[in-house]
Design an enzyme around this catalytic site. Structure first.
Site, short mmCIF file in Angstrom:
data_model
loop_
_atom_site.label_atom_id
_atom_site.label_comp_id
_atom_site.label_asym_id
_atom_site.label_seq_id
_atom_site.Cartn_x
_atom_site.Cartn_y
_atom_site.Cartn_z
CB SER A 1 -0.91 -0.01 1.22
OG SER A 1 -0.13 -0.01 2.40
CE1 TYR A 2 1.50 7.62 -2.06
CE2 TYR A 2 1.29 8.34 0.22
CZ TYR A 2 1.68 8.59 -1.08
OH TYR A 2 2.23 9.79 -1.41
#
Length: 862
Positions: free
Chosen positions: A335-336
């Site tokens: 994820s980010y």
DNA sequence: GCAAGGTC
């Protein structure tokens, strides 16, 4: 139908938000800059049906800088940067043409909804977007509001839909506080950086950095490293004594007991304790206690924690780690990676994410067990409202990620699994002994449930010898009791992980900028990364920090940043006026700057110990035109020439070698010319050290060599050696390199085009005649009889390098594709129709004959 | 050539 433009801070968020709001029913296309996408869907807005266009910027659209002429280090006094020098907003990344992109998408839209990150920077970007887009949007009908701000704290369906249903307004004050920060950082950072760079470079010859930078984040960061260095330096080892006792249990094995006093620093007292315990022959168990203890599973992973672990456990620096994480993110593996949040959103699909890891050869067992027995609820972390914690997003193998990519992914995956595992539980047994009047303790740990340490084995409780089972009143014979003499040890240099913790604690930088600041102090050669990723300050770093301490400690203390941010916060809360805060803070730093300049001798005293004055550095190379004494060539970057008699320093072109050029002199100022040559491309040109720093003619700029000099008659000038327009770049001229024989060449004086010609010629000269067809200067070439490639055993020929048929096979255009009409295309040089009046030559004055020759001459005599 | 903050 009305059109609604919506803008997020980055492409990935635009996509996520659009997907939620359109319920997956959207069409997507790339924007004109290639970086941003536009997602479109139908819906309703303000009670009418509407067409939605969701897109994004890439962080800040604009950046702050001084207007052009204040970026000249030689002409601007750094003190002017505090107030006089005007600033302007420039596009942060011109390649992205973000303003144009926003205008293309915003034209004809009726409403704009700003979905930028909900922090101060995001608020500031709101107004950057509005500045770009409002002028091209449809004008509001009547008193209708057209600008809306979405406020969201996570990227979940409920949060995003809530935000859409409760749109607010952008907050001007928060945006202004960022404007103020930008201006303060720019003015303060640049003023101090320029001043100390120029001052120290003009004084010392062996500084090992070409830029002595200063900044409100980087300088305190360096300060932390030097603070530790000072602690190490001033450390005085102390001798201490420890009483160590061993008792026998179960025949052969012996048990070592820890002294409750731990240690004493007086030898006689230590001896006394030894004497009184030696009398006793036995140790008596005073108490036995058993306690169940817990080692907590980790919180969900955020950026700084990832950086800390990557540095301390994987040996990967923060900058490198972020690059790898960025790649894993864009490829969809994680994820980010930039987030402060350590709390999973309520609707986060923990099980789904876990299932993806069920087939990994390294942790399939653990994951399957968790899935069948039920996962544990993660600990409650901190929700910063930015992005969810860093988690794996899909399965990956070592082979597909390779090297550091895999190592980082493996850590992220293991960390994630650990957060849904149980805590590690162990039983701690503490046995207290007495030997005479002294007390001793023995502690043993036994794991009852390994929990998360199974997936993070490096956190597991080390196996210890099991303690004897005993009870109060038991007696053990003492096998040995003695004094150990030990010394206290100095602390070690700061590890990168410790530095990150300190920066986070003091609010120096952000999750995204911490790696940049650490990288900065490495690149400026203020610190070096030693084994174990420990940061050891260099002499330069130490001297600078000690100098700041001596002159104005606030310049290096971490409090300087937080003090300024307190002021900025008042702006964002609407409690203080933007202009007043800015003016007030700038005034304080202006005073600090002047005090620093006036007190710089204090720093010099420290510098002199580590660095040599310019006059003592370097080798004599060429003669000064003013005093006719030899100037010294300082090779250390930035390489320069220094005349110790005149106390003048002349900068030189970098990244090449400098030699004396046949003791030839510049006709303008009598300085001896030097020859610069670049190693790799074999390009070289002579230059006058004085003219290079003080351009002699109006049409010349600083940093020009003889190959750009418009002197009308000097034999080394562009006017005398220029042959024709460059075949590649817009403004360059191909100039004969008179030192290049027998492998003759001409090189562009602007770009890196090099043209090889007339190999083995005896002589090559630029003729005053010009080509009738293309206006280039003709070239006279002499060959030796034996080696002449000319037809009919000729040894001499005069002609145009570009157009003369006799020359065409003797000219070899090196480097990149040539666009001169004669050399277009790969097959056959003469295929093109248009030779001669090439478009690049038309309408321009011949470089050989400056159009305004009189002006040049006039300048010469000034 | 310089700062720090976004992000690609």
């Amino acid at each position: 139908m009305r059109a609604v433009l919506m803008v997020a801070e980055k492409p990935s968020l635009a996509q996520s938000i659009a997907r939620i709001l359109s319920r997956g029913n959207m069409t997507s296309r790339k924007g004109l800059n290639g970086a941003c996408s536009v997602h479109e869907y139908g819906g309703s807005f303000a009670g009418q049906s509407a067409h939605f266009k969701m897109t994004s910027v890439c962080g800040h659209v604009m950046t702050l800088d001084f207007i052009g002429k204040y970026n000249n280090w030689d002409k601007v006094d750094p003190a002017e940067l505090f107030s006089k020098a005007p600033t302007e907003k420039k596009e942060a990344n011109p390649k992205l043409t973000m303003v144009k992109f926003l205008q293309v998408e915003g034209r004809g839209c009726d409403y704009i909804v700003l979905w930028l990150d909900c922090d101060k920077e995001g608020e500031n970007i709101c107004f950057e977007v509005l500045d770009a887009v409002l002028p091209v949007m449809n004008k509001p009908r009547g008193s209708e509001r057209t600008v809306y701000r979405a406020k969201f704290s996570s990227i979940t369906d409920t949060d995003i839909c809530n935000a859409m249903n409760n749109l607010g307004e952008p907050n001007r004050n928060e945006a202004l506080s960022v404007d103020a920060r930008q201006e303060l950082d720019l003015r303060i950072g640049c003023a101090f950086t320029r001043f100390q760079t120029k001052y120290f470079q003009g004084k010392y010859g062996n500084l090992d950095s070409s830029l002595i930078s200063f900044g409100p984040c980087q300088t305190p960061t360096l300060g932390f490293c030097v603070e530790r260095h000072d602690k190490i330096q001033s450390f005085k080892p102390e001798t201490y004594w420890v009483l160590q006792a061993k008792v026998n249990h179960e025949k052969e094995s012996s048990l070592t007991l820890e002294w409750d006093r731990v240690r004493v620093f007086d030898r006689e007292i230590a001896q006394m304790f030894l004497n009184i315990t030696k009398i006793a022959k036995e140790a008596k168990v005073e108490s036995v206690s058993k306690k169940e203890k817990v080692k907590q599973r980790p919180l969900a992973l955020n950026t700084v924690e990832m950086l800390r672990v990557a540095s301390s456990a994987l040996g990967m620096g923060p900058q490198h780690t972020m690059q790898i994480a960025e790649r894993l993110y864009t490829q969809g593996y994680i994820s980010y990676p930039r987030t402060e949040t350590t709390h999973y959103p309520e609707n986060f699909d923990l099980k789904g994410a876990l299932r993806q890891q069920a087939n990994n050869p390294y942790w399939a067992e653990t994951v399957k067990a968790l899935l069948s027995e039920g996962i544990n609820r993660p600990r409650k972390g901190h929700d910063a409202g930015d992005h969810p914690p860093i988690t794996p997003m899909r399965a990956a193998s070592e082979a597909e990620l390779g090297g550091d990519g895999w190592r980082l992914y493996e850590y992220i995956a293991r960390h994630f699994i650990a957060t849904v595992s149980t805590d590690c539980k162990y039983l701690q047994t503490t046995i207290s002994f007495s030997i005479g009047p002294e007390h001793f303790t023995c502690i043993g740990k036994m794991v009852t449930s390994p929990g998360f340490t199974e997936i993070m084995p490096w956190h597991s409780i080390p196996l210890e010898e099991s303690l004897p089972s005993c009870e109060r009143g038991d007696i053990y014979p003492i096998s040995e009791i003695k004094l150990l003499e030990k010394q206290t040890n100095p602390p070690d240099y700061l590890t990168e992980a410790e530095l990150i913790t300190l920066m986070e604690k003091h609010g120096i930088g952000t999750d995204a900028s911490i790696p940049v600041h650490i990288n900065n102090i490495c690149q400026r050669n203020y610190v070096t990364v030693e084994s174990g990723r420990r940061l050891k300050p260099t002499n330069l770093g130490i001297v600078l920090v000690h100098g700041y301490y001596k002159i104005d400690a606030e310049l290096v203390l971490p409090t300087i940043r937080s003090a300024v941010e307190k002021q900025l916060n008042l702006i964002s809360l609407g409690k203080a006026n933007y202009h007043q805060v800015l003016e007030h803070t700038l005034d304080i730093f202006k005073r600090k700057f002047h005090y620093f300049v006036d007190s710089i001798a204090g720093m010099d005293e420290l510098m002199e110990v580590s660095f040599s004055p310019l006059a003592d550095t370097g080798k004599p190379l060429s003669r000064c035109g003013k005093c006719h004494r030899f100037m010294k060539y300082i090779q250390a970057k930035p390489s320069r020439l220094h005349c110790s008699h005149c106390d003048e320093t002349y900068s030189l072109p970098q990244n090449g070698t400098i030699k004396l050029y046949k003791e030839l002199r510049c006709p303008l100022d009598d300085f001896e010319l030097v020859l610069w040559s670049s190693g790799s491309r074999g390009k070289s040109y002579p230059l006058c050290p004085y003219c290079y720093n003080h351009p002699p003619f109006r049409d010349m700029k600083k940093g020009m060599g003889c190959n750009e000099c418009t002197h009308p008659t000097c034999q080394h000038s562009l006017s005398m050696l220029g042959i024709g327009q460059c075949v590649e770049c817009e403004n360059g001229v191909l100039v004969l390199d008179p030192t290049s024989g027998p492998k003759w060449k001409m090189a562009c004086n602007k770009c890196n085009v090099v043209v090889h010609f007339f190999e083995n010629a005896h002589k090559v000269r630029v003729s005053p005649e010009t080509c009738e067809v293309c206006d280039a200067a003709l070239v006279d070439v002499d060959f030796n009889k034996a080696k002449s490639p000319l037809p009919g055993d000729e040894t001499q020929h005069s002609g145009c390098v570009f157009c003369d048929p006799v020359f065409q096979d003797l000219v070899e255009l090196k480097h990149a594709a040539m666009r001169h009409p004669m050399h277009r295309g790969g097959q056959g040089k003469r295929q093109g129709r248009g030779r001669g009046k090439g478009r690049r030559l038309g309408g321009r004055p011949n470089p050989k004959k400056p159009k305004d020759k009189m002006a040049a001459l006039a300048a010469y005599f000034v």
